[in-house]
Scaffold this motif. Sequence first.
Motif, PDB file in Angstrom:
ATOM      1  N   PHE A 241       0.861  -1.182   0.000  1.00 38.77           N
ATOM      2  CA  PHE A 241       0.000   0.000   0.000  1.00 38.77           C
ATOM      3  C   PHE A 241       0.896   1.230   0.000  1.00 38.77           C
ATOM      4  N   VAL A 242       0.578   2.154  -0.878  1.00 37.05           N
ATOM      5  CA  VAL A 242       1.324   3.403  -0.890  1.00 37.05           C
ATOM      6  C   VAL A 242       0.401   4.504  -0.368  1.00 37.05           C
ATOM      7  N   ASN A 243       0.886   5.254   0.589  1.00 35.60           N
ATOM      8  CA  ASN A 243       0.032   6.241   1.250  1.00 35.60           C
ATOM      9  C   ASN A 243      -0.291   7.419   0.348  1.00 35.60           C
ATOM     10  N   GLN A 244      -1.263   7.225  -0.518  1.00 36.10           N
ATOM     11  CA  GLN A 244      -1.770   8.350  -1.303  1.00 36.10           C
ATOM     12  C   GLN A 244      -3.274   8.171  -1.438  1.00 36.10           C
ATOM     13  N   LEU A 245      -3.949   9.274  -1.706  1.00 31.67           N
ATOM     14  CA  LEU A 245      -5.405   9.276  -1.639  1.00 31.67           C
ATOM     15  C   LEU A 245      -6.043   8.157  -2.451  1.00 31.67           C
ATOM     16  N   THR A 246      -5.517   7.918  -3.654  1.00 32.23           N
ATOM     17  CA  THR A 246      -6.157   6.945  -4.542  1.00 32.23           C
ATOM     18  C   THR A 246      -5.993   5.516  -4.066  1.00 32.23           C
ATOM     19  N   SER A 247      -5.063   5.274  -3.151  1.00 29.09           N
ATOM     20  CA  SER A 247      -4.838   3.895  -2.714  1.00 29.09           C
ATOM     21  C   SER A 247      -5.832   3.434  -1.662  1.00 29.09           C
ATOM     22  N   TYR A 248      -6.501   4.397  -1.035  1.00 31.69           N
ATOM     23  CA  TYR A 248      -7.398   4.014   0.061  1.00 31.69           C
ATOM     24  C   TYR A 248      -8.677   3.380  -0.467  1.00 31.69           C
ATOM     25  N   ASP A 249      -9.221   2.451   0.325  1.00 35.07           N
ATOM     26  CA  ASP A 249     -10.543   1.912  -0.006  1.00 35.07           C
ATOM     27  C   ASP A 249     -11.622   2.911   0.384  1.00 35.07           C
ATOM     28  N   SER A 250     -11.413   3.558   1.504  1.00 39.81           N
ATOM     29  CA  SER A 250     -12.334   4.632   1.881  1.00 39.81           C
ATOM     30  C   SER A 250     -11.539   5.667   2.648  1.00 39.81           C
ATOM     31  N   PHE A 257      -8.462  19.420   5.323  1.00 44.04           N
ATOM     32  CA  PHE A 257      -7.504  18.465   4.767  1.00 44.04           C
ATOM     33  C   PHE A 257      -7.132  18.833   3.334  1.00 44.04           C
ATOM     34  N   ASP A 258      -5.836  18.687   2.993  1.00 47.56           N
ATOM     35  CA  ASP A 258      -5.515  18.668   1.572  1.00 47.56           C
ATOM     36  C   ASP A 258      -4.476  17.574   1.335  1.00 47.56           C
ATOM     37  N   ASP A 259      -4.510  16.987   0.139  1.00 47.44           N
ATOM     38  CA  ASP A 259      -3.768  15.729  -0.001  1.00 47.44           C
ATOM     39  C   ASP A 259      -2.267  15.898   0.014  1.00 47.44           C
ATOM     40  N   ALA A 260      -1.811  17.147  -0.031  1.00 47.27           N
ATOM     41  CA  ALA A 260      -0.373  17.355   0.133  1.00 47.27           C
ATOM     42  C   ALA A 260       0.072  16.894   1.517  1.00 47.27           C
ATOM     43  N   ARG A 261      -0.895  16.748   2.408  1.00 48.00           N
ATOM     44  CA  ARG A 261      -0.539  16.381   3.778  1.00 48.00           C
ATOM     45  C   ARG A 261      -0.179  14.903   3.931  1.00 48.00           C
ATOM     46  N   LEU A 262      -0.507  14.098   2.942  1.00 47.57           N
ATOM     47  CA  LEU A 262      -0.194  12.675   3.066  1.00 47.57           C
ATOM     48  C   LEU A 262       1.282  12.436   2.780  1.00 47.57           C
ATOM     49  N   ASP A 263       2.005  11.961   3.768  1.00 41.87           N
ATOM     50  CA  ASP A 263       3.419  11.651   3.560  1.00 41.87           C
ATOM     51  C   ASP A 263       3.536  10.331   2.816  1.00 41.87           C
ATOM     52  N   ALA A 264       4.470  10.307   1.871  1.00 45.63           N
ATOM     53  CA  ALA A 264       4.610   9.087   1.083  1.00 45.63           C
ATOM     54  C   ALA A 264       5.311   8.027   1.914  1.00 45.63           C
TER      55      ALA A 264
END
Lengths: 549, 351
Positions: A241-250, A257-264
Amino acid sequence: MEPLRPSDHIDADALAAERAAERDDQEASGDARGASAAIAQPALGAVGWLRFAWRQLTSMRTALVLLLLLAVAAIPGSLVPQRSADPNGVVQYREDNPELFDILDTLQVFDTYTSVWFSAIYLLLFVSLIGCIIPRTLHHARALRSAPPKTPARLGRLVGYRTMDAPATVEQALDAAHAELRRRRYRVARYGDSLSAERGYLRETGNLVFHMALVGVLATIGFAGGFAYNGQKVLVQDQTFVNQLTSYDSFNPGRFFDDARLDAYGIRLDEFSAEYGLDQTTGIVQPLDFTAAVTVTENGEQRERVIKVNEPIDLAGTRLYLLGNGFAPVVTVRDAAGEVVFSEPVAFLPQDANLTSLGIIKVPDGLDEQLGMIGFFYPSALPLESGALTSIYPEPDQPVLTLNAFTGDLGLDDGVPRNAYALDTDDLEQITGGDTGTDSLVLGLGQSADLPNGIGSVEFTALPRFVSVDIHHDPTQAGVLVSSLLILGGLVVSLWVPRRRMWVTATATDDGVRLQYAGLARGDDPGLEQAVADLADAHSQRLAPTLES
Amino acid sequence: MENLVAYSLVAVYSAMGVYTVAFILFTLDLAKRSVAATDAASAAPAEAAAVASSSSATVTAASGSSATVTAASGAGSASGVATTIERPVTAAASALSTDGPVGATRFQKAAVALAALGWLLHLAAVLTRGVAAERVPWANMFEFGLTATAVGMGTFLGALLWKDVRYLGAYISGFTLLALGIVTVNFYVDVVPLPPALQSGWLVIHVLVAVLATGFFAIGAGLSIMQLLRSRAAASKAEGLRFVQTLPGASALESLAYRVNVVGFVFWTFTLIAGAIWAERAWGRYWGWDTKEVWTFIIWTLFAGYIHARATRGWRGDRSAWLAIIGFGAVIFNYTVVNLFFKGLHAYSGL
Ligand code: HEM
């Protein structure tokens, strides 16, 4: 008289105790006074009304009513499933009670804790709370800096009143009393031939800290909560699993929130192991331990970690929790020519303690018609008398997969998002199982079977496990924890530090001095009477040497 | 281990047997008191008159223990200071109605002794259960009920060292008996290992404190019930339950109930916080309005309301007593109905 704090209701009565001593009396007159005070508000136009409304809102009685209302308003949310905690329960409820559902949904009962009415109550309560804290804090700050108030004219009606005659001068007696009161950590002031003393300011401080910390909890959640987010991911063995928005199931983002906040970072499930205990007498299987071994990739570095129930891991400002697990059978579908058109692990959702699991397989491409399958998976299958299967143990001792196949339009192409865990069979034609006359496909691990009508074949290829991981970022935790500890601390202090006033007056008599003692409780203080007696005793002991000299 | 589990059950049943007798004796005590109460009631006016007439005396030691105490300690300061102590008449006279219970009968002693014996058996049951399970004995409904009633009874017996509240004996022993009966007959489960979500140090602390809070609330509610009976009796001159007249005065009961309930409230606050910390670890969030969380919140709010009521004009007395009783009712509801019939994450009844 000094201005009243909101908490002076009882104290005020107690001061009025110079007039009335019996509690029952007080209560009756208290009611009457409260009522007449409300009625006697002069009509002062808009400002007057506003002030009146504000005073009502920040009154103790309103706070009490709002607290009780809040308790009652919380009840409906425990009676029907909530969207936030149990979304499937809400769907089920709708199916079971369609009419009632509409009414309740209009009333926001399925979102009780974010509903307009629930929010209104707690917001009003907190406005009342703030309106109550501010004047009390100011008042308390002043009280902390000022001397205890003047000695009341008549002590006779106050708590623990007693008199004592001692052969000493007024000055001697008051000096000794002063020393004794100081020793007991009273703040003391002298008014004429009397001492006025007060202690226990910490009580009010604790009470204010408690109430402010309540505001602290709400404020933290209100502000920091906007930056929170959480998501869920089903992670099959050997998948990354790679921590980015599209990888989540929900995914549930907070307001800011903005997706820049997700650390890879990446995380791979290496192995999942479960341990069970079997109660020999009842045959009930108990889970004992779930352990997920994972490899974390962060900044190009790889580390092995272990996640367990109750033992989440922290990664780049998020926390990962092991919340569920199950099997993800790999199903391989081939077309009539033997070409593989689908081969993927599909997470099957556990339905019972022995992990009988339900899964949906969708094969949109590669066959003449789209193929959908509803599957049941039994880790340790045992045929019942009826011929149906059941699972007798949650570990894969005898894994069996049964499939009911459907052909037709899966509805994947019309842009409407579809639940991966549901198959809408309305427009499909069933080809195995049910009333089709063809048996459901039953596959052991490694077995394959042909689909009817020469469509192709299905194979139960492999049996990896999956875990469901919750990934949370919650910046409210620290603030709420600190506030909660302040709540607890403030509570303990304010409930057990007695706040009391104490008076000693001295009047010269023919053969010495007549002393009067009395106390006044500020808040609940069962030990007051004894405290006055103790003071009088200690005082007389102090006076004793004076006499001898 | 099997043996220990069986011993534990034997101890539970023995405790129930002993409690039954204690309950009967406590009840007999109350019943017999009523006879004494009528005597005391007719004697009371005369006594009051006596006090009033002697009020001009410098020391009114006729009633009111504090007066006696001060007089004694005044003398005790044997330094030759001539001290004379005066107490106002009103206080002395009202002490008549608020001071300790009168008319306790000989049944009471035996009842307390039996309650203590029953409690030792009860405690043994809790301990053997814990040893047999090799963990804390509060991981399912049966164990929670077993331990909570032991704590309730223990709190009552402990309170006797501090205050004479033996008039609560019938209530507490009856309640304990009923609860023990229900949990052993209806909620009993064998010792089973803990599911992963319960394998946490927070199980020890969160649930222990909840048990303590429950014990204190139980006693608080008992006192509030007595308070209501007492104030009813005072309001309607009608006979009613006559033992009620032997109880301390309504306001003494009220302040006692308050002191017990605030201890319960602090424990409950701690339970709430500890539960939230644990929920964060086990379920990934500290608060999610799960049914059990909702009810814990409701109970907390009700008791916060109760504490406010005690400081609000027009709400002291009967109304605040009702709040305490409703609060304890919610505790019981949370333990029974919510555990058994409501859906949620706290599915640990073991049933
Ligand atoms: C969120 C709502 C509130 C909660 C949960 C709450 C809870 C409590 C608790 C538990 C206490 C007893 C412990 C202590 O003294 O620190 C208390 C006392 C007190 N509260 Fe509140 N409170 C709330 C709102 C308010 C409001 C709006 C007011 C003012 C109108 C208020 C005024 C007081 C006062 C004066 C006391 C002292 C009572 C006494 O001396 O016994 N509270 N509150």
